[in-house]
Write a protein that holds these residues in place. Structure first.
Motif, PDB file in Angstrom:
ATOM      1  N   SER A 288       0.832  -1.197   0.000  1.00 35.29           N
ATOM      2  CA  SER A 288       0.000   0.000   0.000  1.00 35.29           C
ATOM      3  C   SER A 288       0.873   1.256   0.000  1.00 35.29           C
ATOM      4  CB  SER A 288      -0.893   0.010   1.242  1.00 35.29           C
ATOM      5  OG  SER A 288      -1.563   1.259   1.361  1.00 35.29           O
ATOM      6  N   PRO A 289       0.454   2.314  -0.719  1.00 32.44           N
ATOM      7  CA  PRO A 289       1.200   3.586  -0.651  1.00 32.44           C
ATOM      8  C   PRO A 289       0.978   4.334   0.653  1.00 32.44           C
ATOM      9  CG  PRO A 289      -0.728   3.835  -2.032  1.00 32.44           C
ATOM     10  CD  PRO A 289      -0.651   2.379  -1.686  1.00 32.44           C
ATOM     11  N   VAL A 290       0.004   3.886   1.452  1.00 26.80           N
ATOM     12  CA  VAL A 290      -0.250   4.469   2.767  1.00 26.80           C
ATOM     13  C   VAL A 290       0.183   3.450   3.816  1.00 26.80           C
ATOM     14  CG1 VAL A 290      -1.969   5.408   4.345  1.00 26.80           C
ATOM     15  CG2 VAL A 290      -2.189   5.811   1.877  1.00 26.80           C
ATOM     16  N   HIS A 291       1.116   3.836   4.674  1.00 24.85           N
ATOM     17  CA  HIS A 291       1.683   2.902   5.644  1.00 24.85           C
ATOM     18  C   HIS A 291       1.203   3.235   7.057  1.00 24.85           C
ATOM     19  CE1 HIS A 291       4.175   0.932   2.628  1.00 24.85           C
ATOM     20  NE2 HIS A 291       4.280   2.128   2.078  1.00 24.85           N
ATOM     21  N   THR A 292       1.479   2.333   7.990  1.00 25.11           N
ATOM     22  CA  THR A 292       0.875   2.430   9.322  1.00 25.11           C
ATOM     23  C   THR A 292       1.921   2.351  10.423  1.00 25.11           C
ATOM     24  OG1 THR A 292       0.562   0.049   9.614  1.00 25.11           O
ATOM     25  CG2 THR A 292      -1.152   1.231   8.393  1.00 25.11           C
ATOM     26  N   GLU A 293       1.464   2.619  11.642  1.00 20.32           N
ATOM     27  CA  GLU A 293       2.332   2.555  12.815  1.00 20.32           C
ATOM     28  C   GLU A 293       2.815   1.128  13.090  1.00 20.32           C
ATOM     29  OE1 GLU A 293       0.666   5.560  15.990  1.00 20.32           O
ATOM     30  OE2 GLU A 293      -0.974   4.866  14.702  1.00 20.32           O
ATOM     31  N   ARG A 294       2.124   0.146  12.578  1.00 17.69           N
ATOM     32  CA  ARG A 294       2.600  -1.237  12.721  1.00 17.69           C
ATOM     33  C   ARG A 294       3.894  -1.429  11.947  1.00 17.69           C
ATOM     34  NH1 ARG A 294       3.138  -5.349   9.816  1.00 17.69           N
ATOM     35  NH2 ARG A 294       2.050  -4.421   8.040  1.00 17.69           N
ATOM     36  N   GLU A 295       4.027  -0.736  10.820  1.00 18.17           N
ATOM     37  CA  GLU A 295       5.221  -0.879   9.980  1.00 18.17           C
ATOM     38  C   GLU A 295       6.390  -0.039  10.504  1.00 18.17           C
ATOM     39  OE1 GLU A 295       3.830  -1.150   5.541  1.00 18.17           O
ATOM     40  OE2 GLU A 295       2.286  -0.102   6.720  1.00 18.17           O
ATOM     41  N   ILE A 296       6.099   1.130  11.037  1.00 18.92           N
ATOM     42  CA  ILE A 296       7.138   1.981  11.650  1.00 18.92           C
ATOM     43  C   ILE A 296       6.652   2.353  13.049  1.00 18.92           C
ATOM     44  CG2 ILE A 296       8.709   3.922  11.353  1.00 18.92           C
ATOM     45  CD1 ILE A 296       7.870   4.172   8.493  1.00 18.92           C
ATOM     46  N   PRO A 297       6.884   1.504  14.035  1.00 17.08           N
ATOM     47  CA  PRO A 297       6.383   1.786  15.394  1.00 17.08           C
ATOM     48  C   PRO A 297       6.920   3.115  15.938  1.00 17.08           C
ATOM     49  CG  PRO A 297       7.117  -0.500  15.207  1.00 17.08           C
ATOM     50  CD  PRO A 297       7.549   0.187  13.952  1.00 17.08           C
ATOM     51  N   GLY A 298       6.006   3.907  16.480  1.00 16.00           N
ATOM     52  CA  GLY A 298       6.406   5.168  17.100  1.00 16.00           C
ATOM     53  C   GLY A 298       6.614   6.318  16.160  1.00 16.00           C
ATOM     54  N   TYR A 299       6.454   6.102  14.860  1.00 18.70           N
ATOM     55  CA  TYR A 299       6.740   7.152  13.874  1.00 18.70           C
ATOM     56  C   TYR A 299       5.823   8.352  14.072  1.00 18.70           C
ATOM     57  CZ  TYR A 299       8.026   8.920   9.189  1.00 18.70           C
ATOM     58  OH  TYR A 299       8.503   9.671   8.123  1.00 18.70           O
ATOM     59  N   LEU A 300       6.406   9.539  14.088  1.00 20.25           N
ATOM     60  CA  LEU A 300       5.679  10.804  14.229  1.00 20.25           C
ATOM     61  C   LEU A 300       4.851  10.864  15.509  1.00 20.25           C
ATOM     62  CD1 LEU A 300       4.419  11.307  10.536  1.00 20.25           C
ATOM     63  CD2 LEU A 300       6.549  12.115  11.571  1.00 20.25           C
ATOM     64  N   SER A 301       5.339  10.204  16.566  1.00 19.09           N
ATOM     65  CA  SER A 301       4.602  10.219  17.828  1.00 19.09           C
ATOM     66  C   SER A 301       5.565  10.262  19.008  1.00 19.09           C
ATOM     67  CB  SER A 301       3.694   8.988  17.940  1.00 19.09           C
ATOM     68  OG  SER A 301       4.397   7.870  18.431  1.00 19.09           O
TER      69      SER A 301
END
Length: 349
Positions: A288-301
């Motif tokens: 998917s071109p839209v990714h999630t926090e499961r793929e990059i834990p903690g991203y932007l948070s």
């Protein structure tokens, strides 16, 4: 026929195996930047401290180091801010150059607006820059390498106080770069170095590189990145036994805060016509071109902490192994780039 011969020559030159660099301790840099310094908001004393730290590391390895200050107006805070880029130069045998870059500052949590520690985003990217500085302190590359930490990349709504005049950029490219709403340091650097862009062979920015599979971004929210260059990075990684993937990264789905558009500090170079992309790392990346926090834990948070980075990576030793792999991946591209650059210039591809 000429193109086919050149392409075959390039392929033969690219396919040679490189020796992996000796592993060095990179986790200490991630820990220092994210814990000792902590959140590094654009234009803050903490961002300046991070710049001083990176400059000291570059000088330690003998790099010619410049700190490029610039001022801008932040619409979000209503203040005039001073930020900086840290540029470490590894002189090569050629005046052609390659840029490897990362963010100096840290983003805000998309929900609370609190500035995050930025252990993964982007202390890991800065650690990769330091690892490359160490790698090339022992041998001179063919192309000159510029390692750049760009300041004020994460301040979202900005206005430059000083905009360099257009010299060699095409009008459309120049104005697109001027009106990028963020990426202030990268924007300023490209506009103030227009006349040297023709000698820049390629640009890779490194973003959130601490967890999972290396992912070469073929298309982000703003732009399709160079297909030839992204495919070349994948080939180089494969030769070195690194399992990398090509992905699209249009946006990050932050669940509660919704989708956040994604690009990185390579963008002004890409608009200027330099083969460019960014590399991030994801855990089990999807198509998917839209990714999630499961793929990059903690991203932007606010969950982007050193402790969480260690938890998901399996500890300091595994994190260090991963970061050294990223140094080898980017170093392999640097070392193999000259024949590809030659082919592009010869064939106009």
């Amino acid at each position: 026929m000429k193109r086919e011969i050149v392409s075959l020559l390039v392929l033969l030159l690219v396919l040679y195996q490189l020796n992996a660099a000796e592993a060095v301790n990179l986790t200490g840099h991630v820990r220092y930047l994210s814990k000792d310094i902590g959140p590094r908001p654009a234009g803050s004393p903490a961002e300046a401290e991070a710049a001083d730290y990176l400059a000291a590391q570059f000088r330690k390895y003998g790099l010619k180091t410049e700190v490029q200050e610039f001022k801008y107006y932040s619409l979000r805070s209503g203040d005039v801010k001073t930020s900086r880029n840290v540029i470490g130069t590894i002189e090569g045998l050629s005046e052609r150059e390659v840029v490897i870059c990362a963010d100096l500052d840290t983003p805000r949590d998309t929900l609370t607006s609190t500035h995050v520690e930025g252990a993964n985003d982007d202390a890991t990217g800065l650690a990769v820059l330091i690892g490359l500085a160490e790698r090339y302190s022992k041998r001179k590359p063919l192309y000159t390498v510029r390692l750049i930490a760009f300041g004020a990349g994460e301040d979202p709504f900005t206005f430059p106080l000083f905009t360099p005049d257009r010299t060699s950029l095409e009008p459309d490219s120049y104005h697109q770069i001027v009106y990028i709403p963020y990426l202030v340091g990268s924007r300023y650097h490209v506009l103030s170095h227009q006349d040297t862009l023709k000698s820049t062979a390629a640009v890779i920015s490194v973003e959130a590189a601490g967890l999972g599979t290396p992912c070469v971004v073929s298309w982000d929210y703003y732009r399709e990145n160079s297909r030839v260059f992204t495919d070349f990075i994948l080939l180089s990684a494969m030769i070195d036994g690194i399992n990398a993937r090509k992905i699209e990264f249009m946006a990050m789905n932050m669940t509660v805060a919704g989708e956040v558009p994604i690009s990185h500090v390579h963008l002004p170079f890409s608009i200027a016509g330099v083969p460019s992309t960014f590399i991030t790392c994801m855990m089990d990346p999807t198509d998917s071109p839209v990714h999630t926090e499961r793929e990059i834990p903690g991203y932007l948070s606010v969950d982007d902490t050193y402790e969480n980075l260690l938890k998901f990576s399996g500890g300091e030793e595994k994190l260090n192994t991963h970061l050294n792999m990223m140094v080898n991946l980017t170093g392999g591209v640097i070392d193999r780039l000259p024949p590809l650059d030659f082919m592009i210039r010869m064939t106009g591809q």
